[in-house]
Design an enzyme around this catalytic site. Structure first.
Site, mmCIF file in Angstrom:
data_model
loop_
_atom_site.group_PDB
_atom_site.id
_atom_site.type_symbol
_atom_site.label_atom_id
_atom_site.label_comp_id
_atom_site.label_asym_id
_atom_site.label_seq_id
_atom_site.Cartn_x
_atom_site.Cartn_y
_atom_site.Cartn_z
ATOM 1 N N CYS A 14 7.163 6.885 11.069
ATOM 2 C CA CYS A 14 7.546 8.289 10.666
ATOM 3 C C CYS A 14 8.838 8.124 10.060
ATOM 4 C CB CYS A 14 7.524 9.053 12.216
ATOM 5 S SG CYS A 14 5.959 8.957 13.035
ATOM 6 N N ARG A 30 7.259 7.789 4.578
ATOM 7 C CA ARG A 30 7.149 7.040 5.770
ATOM 8 C C ARG A 30 6.055 7.808 6.681
ATOM 9 N NH1 ARG A 30 11.441 4.104 7.005
ATOM 10 N NH2 ARG A 30 10.670 3.965 9.361
ATOM 11 N N TRP A 33 3.340 10.244 10.576
ATOM 12 C CA TRP A 33 2.287 9.446 10.449
ATOM 13 C C TRP A 33 1.662 8.935 11.988
ATOM 14 C CZ3 TRP A 33 0.503 4.181 11.166
ATOM 15 C CH2 TRP A 33 -0.707 3.784 10.309
ATOM 16 N N ASN A 93 10.644 7.711 16.154
ATOM 17 C CA ASN A 93 9.884 6.695 15.234
ATOM 18 C C ASN A 93 9.432 5.367 15.627
ATOM 19 O OD1 ASN A 93 10.742 4.730 12.054
ATOM 20 N ND2 ASN A 93 8.685 5.221 12.963
ATOM 21 N N GLY A 94 8.446 5.169 15.993
ATOM 22 C CA GLY A 94 8.092 3.783 16.516
ATOM 23 C C GLY A 94 6.895 3.918 17.715
ATOM 24 N N GLU A 133 -5.408 -7.270 -6.442
ATOM 25 C CA GLU A 133 -4.350 -6.155 -6.560
ATOM 26 C C GLU A 133 -4.721 -4.967 -7.119
ATOM 27 O OE1 GLU A 133 -1.703 -5.502 -4.909
ATOM 28 O OE2 GLU A 133 -0.632 -4.340 -6.139
ATOM 29 N N LYS A 181 -5.050 -0.984 -5.412
ATOM 30 C CA LYS A 181 -4.223 -0.104 -6.174
ATOM 31 C C LYS A 181 -5.546 0.789 -6.140
ATOM 32 C CE LYS A 181 -1.220 -0.665 -5.381
ATOM 33 N NZ LYS A 181 -0.506 -2.034 -5.053
ATOM 34 N N GLU A 215 -6.748 2.771 -2.715
ATOM 35 C CA GLU A 215 -5.658 3.492 -1.858
ATOM 36 C C GLU A 215 -5.235 4.780 -2.604
ATOM 37 O OE1 GLU A 215 -1.680 0.530 -3.042
ATOM 38 O OE2 GLU A 215 -1.870 1.562 -1.167
ATOM 39 N N HIS A 263 -22.634 -15.331 -5.814
ATOM 40 C CA HIS A 263 -22.863 -15.750 -4.407
ATOM 41 C C HIS A 263 -23.132 -14.239 -3.453
ATOM 42 C CE1 HIS A 263 -22.487 -19.677 -5.105
ATOM 43 N NE2 HIS A 263 -21.367 -19.423 -5.692
ATOM 44 N N LYS A 304 4.487 4.189 3.694
ATOM 45 C CA LYS A 304 5.178 3.174 2.547
ATOM 46 C C LYS A 304 5.539 2.167 3.344
ATOM 47 C CE LYS A 304 7.088 1.813 -0.937
ATOM 48 N NZ LYS A 304 5.959 1.189 -2.076
HETATM 49 C C1 F6R Z 1 -0.031 -1.274 -1.219
HETATM 50 C C2 F6R Z 1 0.910 -1.221 -0.214
HETATM 51 C C3 F6R Z 1 0.971 -1.994 1.012
HETATM 52 C C4 F6R Z 1 2.177 -2.911 1.342
HETATM 53 C C5 F6R Z 1 2.085 -3.543 2.671
HETATM 54 C C6 F6R Z 1 3.251 -4.259 2.835
HETATM 55 O O1 F6R Z 1 -0.009 -0.474 -2.580
HETATM 56 O O2 F6R Z 1 1.969 -0.965 -0.722
HETATM 57 O O3 F6R Z 1 -0.269 -2.866 0.868
HETATM 58 O O4 F6R Z 1 2.364 -3.872 0.327
HETATM 59 O O5 F6R Z 1 2.046 -2.420 3.659
HETATM 60 O O6 F6R Z 1 4.429 -3.674 3.057
HETATM 61 P P1 F6R Z 1 5.950 -4.188 2.801
HETATM 62 O O7 F6R Z 1 5.816 -5.117 1.422
HETATM 63 O O8 F6R Z 1 6.863 -3.401 2.852
HETATM 64 O O9 F6R Z 1 5.965 -5.423 3.772
#
Ligand code: F6R
Length: 616
Positions: free
Chosen positions: A2, A27, A78, A104-105, A489, A493, A496, A512, A611
């Site tokens: 959060c 967050r 969150w 937060n935690g 990747e 993208k 998500e 396969h 994030k």
């Molecule tokens: C996808 C994304 C997440 C982060 C993952 C790790 O777009 O952003 O998959 O890559 O949560 O986050 P970091 O790099 O901050 O440890």
């Protein structure tokens, strides 16, 4: 995970808190709330939904006077314990209505404490661990006739888990107590005010003087501008160390783009340039964190890279590069798996931890485990001063600047750039790469920012493809060799931010199983640039065509063979295979963005995500 924020000073707290919360929504944004304190009382507003919903609710229903007050705390959530709703939203209030807390935690032993407190007559309205904490503090305070700060300190010593908290006593709004373990907390300070936030961005307009609370520290902030910093375990007084933050505010604004994600995609020519700045000059790669530990890298028997999500995809590319240039065996692991499986790490081994935020809970746990096993831990991280950055043996920043969009874009290419520099440097030091190849790759690396700029000029074709396929339910992404992680990747993208189901595969593996999914409705994005497996990729394209799949191919400019077969082609400049992920990923980022945009999704704040994932 959060975002938390607080203010204590002489201005009205409400606008500072509400605007600050908007900057912390990366967050979490499933519910939010604020409490504004005045002498002898407080007003509390909470709602399910984003900070915008909270602001709307307040401006419709609350009299202006109710918002007045110069102490305030706020929270954007969150969910971890309890679904997102008004009741589970923070701040949480103790049973006597005296203590108001944001957190937060995660409190791991909350259940046992809840049972204990219930037996003492405490009532719980929410399903959160935070409501348990605020009542534990109340219980300890009242039982022992303690000051708020001492009750907080003793309670936190009973807690297992992670937290950053801010707590206010209704009858003493001239004081906020804050504490931190595991989750981030920055304290902004100027002449007459204190600002608290999960990161300093919400208070940059007011002060650049920041105290980063360390794990196990708490502070008592008073309106007369007293700051009392203490160690949570033994109450020892600590002297604050304040740093001045150098950050350009433009970096954290949208700059004319509709979404941060799009802005961040288009920033990549500059961010990659910034990543290289001062580290690559002609044929010289100069990396402080490596120079001073060069023997470690020369003698390393093996390297393990740990990360999550997009950073894990960058790690897979790092594996190709390190094995190719430096000839050192590399394993790539999900941090969440690594931390629970007693990995074999020996003293001569290197563990590289990669994280944009530097605070991902699983990556941090993996870092701690690697250190406990005696490995030399090298960090690759974007956020300056983050937990990861402060706790590795050496490391490199990616220098991509603040990444606000939840979907990681510029961090990914910055991480690959750092890994490329690292692999070239170690390869050279271990004499495993020929001088000519090293020289050529250094030169090409220097040309990448300009090639990225050219690659990004593909709006028209991205638009056409997106309009053709925005209603489909599935996508497949294929790549081979160093571009297989790019396929992963691209699929991540898309999933998500657009909520279209997508899978990434090594192209040859398709036979396969996944080939069963191909029919005339299935778009297949395939990275088909000219490289050592070009002919093989053409074979894979033929297989998809034979089953009527729709081919969207990423090709080099002027490509003829693939263009004859594909339904759509996206051209990128020619570059060595080893560097190609830095270009091939760009159309995939733009495609995901555009599909999500056309489908009307909130690109910067996809559902269920945040994030930084600071819970395991
Ligand atoms: C996808 C994304 C997440 C982060 C993952 C790790 O777009 O952003 O998959 O890559 O949560 O986050 P970091 O790099 O901050 O440890």
């Amino acid at each position: 995970m959060c975002g938390i924020i607080g203010y204590l000073g002489y201005r009205e707290a409400y606008p500072i808190i509400i605007n600050g919360l908007k900057k912390l929504e990366y967050r979490g944004y499933d519910s939010s709330g604020i409490a504004i304190f005045y002498d002898g009382g407080y007003n509390l507003y909470k709602t399910i939904g984003s900070v915008y919903e909270l602001e709307k609710k307040i401006s419709y229903n609350i009299k202006i006077d109710e918002k007045k007050g110069t102490t305030g705390i706020g929270h954007t959530r969150w969910a971890t314990h309890g679904i997102p709703n008004d009741i589970n939203a923070h701040p949480h209030v103790s049973n006597s209505n005296e203590l108001i807390l944001i957190h937060n935690g995660i409190i791991e032993n909350y259940h046992a404490i809840k049972i204990f407190l219930s037996k003492k007559g405490f009532i719980f309205n929410s399903k959160t661990d935070t409501e348990v904490l605020v009542n534990l503090i109340e219980y300890i305070k009242n039982e022992n006739q303690l000051s708020l700060e001492e009750a907080v300190r003793i309670s936190l010593n009973e807690i297992i888990g992670a937290y950053s908290i801010a707590i206010v006593e209704k009858s003493h709004p001239e004081r906020i107590v804050i504490a931190k373990l595991g989750s981030p907390l920055a304290l902004g300070i100027n002449d007459k005010e204190f600002f608290i936030a999960s990161d300093p961005i919400p208070f940059l307009n007011y002060t650049r003087n920041v105290l980063d609370l360390k794990d196990g520290e708490m502070a008592i902030l008073k309106r007369n501008h007293e700051l009392d910093l203490r160690k949570i375990t033994n109450n020892h007084k600590l002297s604050p160390s304040i740093r001045e933050l150098h950050i350009n505010l433009k970096q954290i604004e949208k700059g004319g783009y509709k979404y941060f994600m799009l802005k961040e995609i288009h920033e990549q020519p500059k961010t990659i340039f910034d990543t290289l700045r001062g580290r690559l000059s002609n044929e010289l790669i100069c990396i402080e964190g490596i120079e001073s530990n060069i023997d470690r890298f020369i003698n390393a028997k093996s390297i393990t890279i740990v990360a999550c999500g997009t950073s894990w995809h960058a790690s897979l590319i790092g594996e190709y590069l390190l094995e190719d240039f430096a000839k050192v065996p590399v394993e790539v692991e999900y941090a969440s798996e690594f931390r629970y499986r007693n990995p074999i790490i020996e003293e001569q081994d290197i563990v590289i931890v990669i994280s944009q935020s530097g605070e991902t809970a699983d990556t941090i746990a993996a870092l701690k485990l690697a250190k406990a096993k005696g490995a030399f831990v090298f960090g690759i991280c974007n956020v300056v001063g983050s937990f990861l950055a402060r706790n590795v043996d050496a490391g490199m920043y990616t220098h991509a600047g603040p990444e606000i969009g939840v979907a990681s874009t510029k961090s990914f290419t910055a991480q690959i750039t750092v890994l490329f520099l690292l692999a070239l440097k170690i390869g050279k030091q271990r004499s495993k790469i020929t001088h000519d190849r090293y020289k050529l790759l250094c030169k090409e690396l220097g040309s990448i920012p300009e090639k990225v700029r050219i690659t990004l000029k593909i709006d028209n074709i991205i638009d056409t493809i997106s309009r053709n396929y925005h209603n489909v339910e599935n996508f497949i992404y294929l790549g081979r060799g160093i571009n297989f992680p790019v396929a992963l990747e691209g699929a991540l993208k898309l999933k998500e931010i657009s909520y279209i189901h997508a899978e990434g595969y090594p192209a040859a593996e398709m036979k396969h199983g996944p080939i069963a999914l191909i029919d005339e409705k299935m778009p297949v994005v395939i990275i088909a640039t000219q490289n050592s497996v070009y002919e093989k990729i053409i074979g894979n394209i033929q297989e998809i065509k034979a089953r009527k799949g729709k081919i969207i191919a990423i090709v080099n400019k002027g490509d003829f063979q693939v263009s004859m077969l594909a339904d759509h082609i996206i051209e990128i400049p020619t570059i060595s295979e080893e560097l190609s992920p830095l270009l091939t990923v760009l159309p995939l980022q733009l495609l995901a963005y555009k599909l999500a945009y056309i489908r009307g999704k909130n690109v910067d704040q996809p559902r269920n995500l945040a994030k930084s994932v600071t819970v395991e």
